[in-house]
Design an enzyme around this catalytic site. Structure first.
Site, PDB file in Angstrom:
ATOM      1  CB  ILE A  95       2.698  73.259 -11.756  1.00 29.93           C
ATOM      2  CG1 ILE A  95       1.660  72.907 -10.678  1.00 29.93           C
ATOM      3  CG2 ILE A  95       2.110  74.169 -12.832  1.00 29.93           C
ATOM      4  CD1 ILE A  95       1.260  74.075  -9.800  1.00 29.93           C
TER       5      ILE A  95
ATOM      6  CB  CYS B  77      12.189  69.051  -3.557  1.00 26.55           C
ATOM      7  SG  CYS B  77      11.060  69.622  -4.844  1.00 26.55           S
TER       8      CYS B  77
ATOM      9  CD  GLU C  30       8.669  66.557  -3.975  1.00 29.50           C
ATOM     10  OE1 GLU C  30       8.139  67.123  -4.953  1.00 29.50           O
ATOM     11  OE2 GLU C  30       9.497  65.648  -4.093  1.00 29.50           O
TER      12      GLU C  30
END
Length: 128
Positions: free
Chosen positions: A43, A88, A55
């Protein structure tokens, strides 16, 4: 759930990505020890620092629902392998350090241990 099914869930999530700036949609699917699946997509925001990766969306959804034990995380991007970014990888080490990370290409995938993606990770143990 088999690996191919988890990859398919990640591909479904990828279709929901909001990526108007990079045009690089990513999807992720995370499975808990009890078989519950959480998905996420990237996003983006015009203020890039506010962008959230697929993730992390999947992990945050799971954690916000009270889940903390995961077995696999599948990541899909374009036809080539799309690996988790550094942020991530750090979040994976915090919440899913024993998980298998599935990185899917167009027709195949590779499987990694979370520790393989971020060796020598900074964890809560380092704060003791």
């Amino acid at each position: 759930m088999v690996i191919e099914e988890l990859i398919e869930k990640a591909r479904e999530a990828q279709k929901l990505a909001y990526a108007p700036y990079s045009n690089f949609p990513v999807g992720a699917a995370l499975i808990t020890e009890d078989g519950t699946v959480f998905t996420g997509c990237n996003i983006e925001s015009a203020a890039y620092g506010a962008t959230n990766c697929a993730e992390r969306v999947a992990i945050q959804k799971a954690v916000s629902e009270g889940y903390h034990s995961f077995t696999h995380l599948a990541v899909v991007g374009r036809e080539d392998y799309t690996y988790p970014c550094g942020i991530c990888r750090q979040v994976i080490m915090e919440f899913a350090p024993k998980s298998k990370i599935i990185v899917s290409g167009k027709d195949d995938y590779v499987l990694h241990n979370a520790e393989d993606l971020l060796p020598y990770a900074f964890t809560g143990k380092d704060l003791l």
